[in-house]
Design a protein around this motif. Structure first.
Motif, PDB file in Angstrom:
ATOM      1  N   GLU A 139      -4.499   4.255   4.720  1.00 58.28           N
ATOM      2  CA  GLU A 139      -4.669   2.857   5.095  1.00 58.28           C
ATOM      3  C   GLU A 139      -3.445   2.337   5.852  1.00 58.28           C
ATOM      4  OE1 GLU A 139      -5.693  -1.388   2.858  1.00 58.28           O
ATOM      5  OE2 GLU A 139      -6.190   0.510   1.881  1.00 58.28           O
TER       6      GLU A 139
ATOM      7  N   SER B 243      -3.444   1.419   9.944  1.00 56.05           N
ATOM      8  CA  SER B 243      -3.245   0.005  10.277  1.00 56.05           C
ATOM      9  C   SER B 243      -2.701  -0.178  11.691  1.00 56.05           C
ATOM     10  CB  SER B 243      -2.277  -0.646   9.283  1.00 56.05           C
ATOM     11  OG  SER B 243      -0.936  -0.186   9.484  1.00 56.05           O
TER      12      SER B 243
ATOM     13  N   ASN C  74       0.818  -1.212   0.000  1.00 56.59           N
ATOM     14  CA  ASN C  74       0.000   0.000   0.000  1.00 56.59           C
ATOM     15  C   ASN C  74       0.853   1.262   0.000  1.00 56.59           C
ATOM     16  OD1 ASN C  74      -2.575  -1.159  -0.129  1.00 56.59           O
ATOM     17  ND2 ASN C  74      -2.616  -1.548   2.068  1.00 56.59           N
TER      18      ASN C  74
END
Length: 497
Positions: free
Chosen positions: A243, A247, A221
């Motif tokens: 993202e 996390s 990502n």
């Protein structure tokens, strides 16, 4: 015991498969710990584990990916770096990379091309063998995802350095299989995006501690976010980078110094890190850090003295920025840690008269107790942090600011500034914040891998690097003449070369 089992599996797999010829001997694989962090449970071992570990070993041992050649191609071209060493030492490469006198026959440029494609072809082999096997177990799917993430990283590197390059996905069974025309940058980007999307769907968030350094969902990502940033697809970049941040798997180290020590290897700030293992018995090592260490004699024989800070970089620091003492070593001054009776020399030790070196690369410096432990002065034990979480934070700030969300950008920028001992940014509008982000990226990644590429993608390189001889064509290297010759003319040279 678990570590020993893991090493035995790796060694047995390499011997039985007979895979991949590397610069290092088989014992080096046993020392390699492509490591990362899953919190609970186990990650299944795939059927192509040996080939997967070979890929990580190649990142460490294949010339042009994480060694002295990488210093030339990824760092010295920036305005913040000077060649260093003696004026006559590697003078040809000094002209090529420090003065932008590129040559299609330059061996270091050729190494960058060949090394990345070598790893790409190894990735292809794993992916194609695994898919042909019909093995759908989670471990094998993870091996495929690792190979796709590493292949995407290599193509992203080639895309930044050469622009249009061939996208080759087949296994290389014959030298002719390597011959292919260039794809457009958009086509290269599409393949990178596909590989990373596939990888993110299968890779774990973290790995057990015995596997630190293996590709994670966060790496995939992060690379997607970086690709979108280069494409100026700000919303997509923000989504992927957020993202990674959300996390909870990564965090900034409390100390900037810590990231550039042996203790900082595989910290929570690590996104992509090449594992470096020093084997005293065989003297196995990677010369990335050695090439950048202080060049002196006796206790100051720490390296070759390349990649030193420019005066412009030294002057760019704000007062009280803690990152300066970590990055800039000053001749005649104490070391980073104010070690008693350790004062840096004035310049390279050589029988010929030379100009004194005013500044040295502090990020290549090691703690004196580490040198005593290994009974050597060269830095052969610090991992190479190719992507740090700080990059995610500042890329997220940039994407947010370009989308008009200056407040969010400020929050991210202040995370970086506060660790550096600095007050919150005073930037309140988009233009000022854009400049603030540029400054933070310059200082945070000084003498690392981002500055040249940032200047190019911002459109600032022609102005900032003009005094070094940069022209717009220099954003890309020429395609190596050896690759063109090998292709029998199928591969065409880049424009203006």
């Amino acid at each position: 015991m678990k570590q020993n089992i893991f090493k035995k599996i790796l060694y047995t797999g390499l011997i039985s498969a007979g895979v991949l010829a590397f610069h290092a001997c088989s014992e080096d694989y046993l020392d390699l710990k492509p490591e990362g962090r899953p919190t609970t449970g186990e990650v299944a071992i795939g059927g192509f584990e040996a080939q997967a570990f070979g890929l990580y070993s190649s990142l460490r041992s294949t010339g042009g990916v994480s060694d002295f050649d990488y210093v030339w191609t990824h760092i010295i071209r920036a305005d913040d770096s000077e060649k260093g060493s003696l004026p006559t030492d590697a003078a040809t490469n000094g002209n090529v990379f420090d003065k932008f006198q590129y040559s299609a026959t330059n061996g270091t440029i050729g190494s960058a091309w060949n090394s990345h494609y070598k790893i790409i072809f190894d990735c292809n082999e794993l992916i194609n063998d695994a898919e042909a096997s019909g093995d759908k177990t989670s471990g094998t799917l993870t091996n495929i995802a690792e190979a796709k993430a590493i292949r995407a990283f290599c193509y992203f590197e080639l895309r930044r350095d050469f622009g249009e390059v061939p996208v080759i996905l087949k296994s290389i069974d014959d030298p002719k299989d390597e011959i292919a025309p260039k794809n457009t940058v958009a086509e290269v980007d599409a393949q990178i995006e596909k590989d990373l999307t596939d990888a993110a769907a299968q890779l774990p968030n973290q790995w057990p501690s015995v596997y630190l350094g293996r590709a994670t969902k966060g790496l995939a990502n992060t690379l997607l976010g970086k690709l979108y940033l280069y494409q100026k697809q700000w919303a997509k970049a923000q989504t992927k980078l957020t993202e990674v941040i959300s996390s909870g798997n990564y965090q900034l180290s409390s100390s900037y110094d810590f990231e550039f020590t042996q203790a900082g290897n595989n910290s929570k700030e690590s996104i992509l890190e090449v594992q470096v293992t020093y084997d005293y018995a065989t003297k196995y090592y990677n010369n990335f850090w050695e090439s950048q260490g202080v060049r002196g004699s006796g206790i100051w024989d720490l390296g070759w003295g390349f990649n030193v800070p420019s005066v412009e970089l030294v002057n760019a620091y704000e007062p009280n920025d803690l990152r300066k003492k970590t990055t800039i070593l000053v001749s005649g001054k104490p070391d980073i840690y104010n070690t008693p009776n350790l004062v840096l020399p004035d310049g390279p030790n050589d029988p010929k008269p030379v100009l004194a070196q005013q500044y040295w690369n502090g990020k290549a410096y090691t703690k004196p107790e580490e040198r005593a432990k290994y009974n050597t002065t060269k830095n052969w034990w610090e991992s190479i942090k190719l992507i740090r979480y700080a990059d995610v934070i500042l890329m997220a700030a940039e994407a947010a600011n370009e989308l008009g969300n200056t407040a969010t950008a400020a929050t991210y920028v202040n995370m970086i500034r506060n660790r550096a001992g600095l007050p919150n940014t005073t930037a309140l509008n988009q233009v000022d914040m854009r400049n603030a982000i540029k400054h933070e990226r310059r200082i945070e990644f000084a003498l690392e891998f981002e500055r040249f590429y940032d200047l190019v993608r911002w459109g600032d390189a022609v102005t900032v690097l003009a005094n070094k001889g940069y022209q717009d064509r220099n954003k890309y290297f020429p395609i190596p003449q050896s690759a063109i010759d090998k292709s029998q003319g199928v591969l065409k040279q880049n424009p203006d070369y």
